[in-house]
Design an enzyme around this catalytic site. Structure first.
Site, mmCIF file in Angstrom:
data_model
loop_
_atom_site.group_PDB
_atom_site.id
_atom_site.type_symbol
_atom_site.label_atom_id
_atom_site.label_comp_id
_atom_site.label_asym_id
_atom_site.label_seq_id
_atom_site.Cartn_x
_atom_site.Cartn_y
_atom_site.Cartn_z
ATOM 1 N N ARG A 120 33.464 37.141 49.532
ATOM 2 C CA ARG A 120 34.372 36.708 48.320
ATOM 3 C C ARG A 120 35.383 35.785 49.061
ATOM 4 N NH1 ARG A 120 37.415 40.760 44.590
ATOM 5 N NH2 ARG A 120 35.609 40.586 43.528
ATOM 6 N N HIS A 147 31.491 34.018 39.555
ATOM 7 C CA HIS A 147 31.530 35.670 39.827
ATOM 8 C C HIS A 147 30.245 36.034 39.342
ATOM 9 C CE1 HIS A 147 32.840 39.447 41.111
ATOM 10 N NE2 HIS A 147 33.792 39.561 40.456
ATOM 11 N N GLN A 150 29.395 39.818 38.607
ATOM 12 C CA GLN A 150 30.196 40.210 37.397
ATOM 13 C C GLN A 150 29.597 40.134 36.086
ATOM 14 O OE1 GLN A 150 33.445 42.082 37.567
ATOM 15 N NE2 GLN A 150 32.600 42.524 35.437
ATOM 16 N N ASP A 242 40.234 38.395 30.726
ATOM 17 C CA ASP A 242 40.527 38.522 32.335
ATOM 18 C C ASP A 242 41.619 38.038 32.644
ATOM 19 O OD1 ASP A 242 39.903 38.736 34.999
ATOM 20 O OD2 ASP A 242 38.976 36.890 35.166
ATOM 21 N N CYS A 282 36.525 42.431 33.217
ATOM 22 C CA CYS A 282 35.869 42.745 34.405
ATOM 23 C C CYS A 282 36.662 43.640 35.302
ATOM 24 C CB CYS A 282 35.862 41.277 35.229
ATOM 25 S SG CYS A 282 37.248 40.506 35.366
ATOM 26 N N ARG A 310 27.959 47.054 37.658
ATOM 27 C CA ARG A 310 28.302 46.155 38.859
ATOM 28 C C ARG A 310 27.077 47.091 39.970
ATOM 29 N NH1 ARG A 310 32.674 43.281 40.015
ATOM 30 N NH2 ARG A 310 31.041 42.632 41.717
HETATM 31 N N1 CP Z 1 35.652 42.900 38.763
HETATM 32 C C1 CP Z 1 35.700 42.711 40.146
HETATM 33 O O1 CP Z 1 35.142 41.916 40.835
HETATM 34 O O2 CP Z 1 36.667 43.732 40.759
HETATM 35 P P1 CP Z 1 37.241 43.725 42.085
HETATM 36 O O3 CP Z 1 38.291 42.468 42.443
HETATM 37 O O4 CP Z 1 38.000 45.141 42.413
HETATM 38 O O5 CP Z 1 36.436 43.604 42.859
HETATM 39 N N1 NVA Z 2 39.258 35.925 37.617
HETATM 40 C C1 NVA Z 2 39.885 37.059 38.436
HETATM 41 C C2 NVA Z 2 38.726 37.975 38.548
HETATM 42 C C3 NVA Z 2 39.084 39.205 39.468
HETATM 43 C C4 NVA Z 2 37.716 40.202 39.469
HETATM 44 C C5 NVA Z 2 40.358 36.469 39.951
HETATM 45 O O1 NVA Z 2 39.547 35.627 40.252
HETATM 46 O O2 NVA Z 2 41.291 36.875 40.232
#
Ligand code: CP
Ligand code: NVA
Length: 336
Positions: A120, A147, A150, A242, A282, A310
């Site tokens: 990440r 993502h 997701q 989101d 999400c 997930r």
């Molecule tokens: N939706 C998602 O990726 O959640 P987190 O940021 O908690 O991993």
């Molecule tokens: N768009 C959001 C998704 C979090 C799971 C971010 O990148 O923060």
């Protein structure tokens, strides 16, 4: 152990076949038929978890996260444990990958110890480079651009809820961000239909949209970009939103919190969708901003189904990346 639902066709072909790519950096690493295969395998793994308890015995996964996480971290950990493998988590929030030592050096260390790397990151290029350097699979657990896990889980949720993903329209309302990008690409691969409504200047990335449209030509998917949230949700089967301020966009918080107000998903906006439409997010949700309590807590909300999905989808991804299609895993459509 009960025998899993192995088809004679698969039983007679014991040679493992892998996905076309070693990695899942972008949704586009998966061919459209492979996207379907992930959903099919996830469905089987959800129904018969005991049949897969030792599927990845002896395999090791490492996660490096530059940003916080609840769902992604825990679903990879729970998923890997459910497959008999182990996982390690490295909190990378204090310094970015590549700062202390070269990404290539990290890759060449990791490939000596573990079987799969899950990242990440802020920059999508970090994940691309790790995939280039590492001889083991690399999975995108969220970057500034995509993502993929997701969106695969989200379409799995729709498949489970409606029994289909084609002849469905999803409206994504809000920021044209990483989640919107992966929804566009997954929708395109599955031949489904998506409308994305954003304020001017916050549209999804033009290259991602062009790529999604290319895939849509092949699969018959429908992709519409617009600005009006009401027009976007009119008659749709799913309304998705989101965060207005994604991780990394905090400097723009004040501006975004004003600009995105017309894109808030409230009961009035939901009233324009089909009567049986679901609400999707999400998570984490910013209640009172992109969604009201009344919507996210309503019976129409499938946000916790998405969170559960997930785990099933990531288990399927790990199995396909690490083991490929073998006689144990009846995923006929991978190389149909
Ligand atoms: N939706 C998602 O990726 O959640 P987190 O940021 O908690 O991993
Ligand atoms: N768009 C959001 C998704 C979090 C799971 C971010 O990148 O923060």
């Amino acid at each position: 152990m009960n025998s899993p639902t192995i088809t004679p066709q698969v039983r007679s072909n014991p040679s493992p076949k892998r996905l076309r790519s070693q990695d899942l950096v972008s949704t586009t690493d998966l061919a459209p038929r492979e996207v379907q295969a992930v959903l099919e395998l996830a469905s089987l793994m959800k129904a018969r978890p005991d049949d897969f308890r030792s599927a990845l015995a002896g395999k090791q996964l490492v996660m490096f996260f530059e940003k916080p996480s609840l769902r992604t971290r825990l679903t990879f950990e729970a998923g890997m444990a459910g497959l008999g493998g182990v996982s390690f988590f490295v909190d990378q929030t204090q310094s970015r990958l590549g700062e202390r030592e070269r990404l290539s050096d990290i890759a060449h260390n990791l490939e000596r110890w573990v079987n799969v790397i899950v990242l990440r990151t802020f920059s999508h290029a970090t994940i691309e480079k790790m995939a280039e350097y590492a001889s083991i699979p690399v999975v995108n657990a969220l970057s500034d651009l995509e993502h993929p896990c997701q969106a695969l889980a989200d379409y799995f949720t729709l498949q489970e809820h409606f029994g289909r993903v084609n002849n469905l329209t999803l409206a994504y309302v809000g920021d044209g961000n990483n989640v919107a990008h992966s929804l566009l690409l997954t929708c395109a691969a599955l031949g489904s239909s998506i409308r994305v409504a954003t304020p001017a200047g916050y549209e999804p990335d033009a290259q991602i949209v062009a790529h999604a449209r290319e895939i849509a030509e092949e699969t018959g998917a429908s992709i519409t970009l617009l600005a009006d949230p009401q027009e976007a949700v009119s008659g749709v089967n799913a309304v998705y939103t989101d965060a207005w301020v994604s991780m990394g966009d905090e400097a723009e918080t004040e501006l975004r919190e004003k600009l995105f107000v017309p894109y808030r998903v409230d009961e009035d906006l939901m009233a324009h969708a089909a009567p049986d439409a679901v609400f999707m997010h999400c998570l984490p949700a910013h209640r009172g901003q992109e969604v009201t309590d009344a919507v996210i807590d309503s019976p129409r909300s499938v946000v916790f189904d998405q969170a559960e999905a997930r785990m099933h989808v990531q288990k399927a991804i790990l199995l396909l990346l690490l083991e490929g299609e073998s006689r144990r895993f009846p995923v006929r459509s991978v190389h149909a």
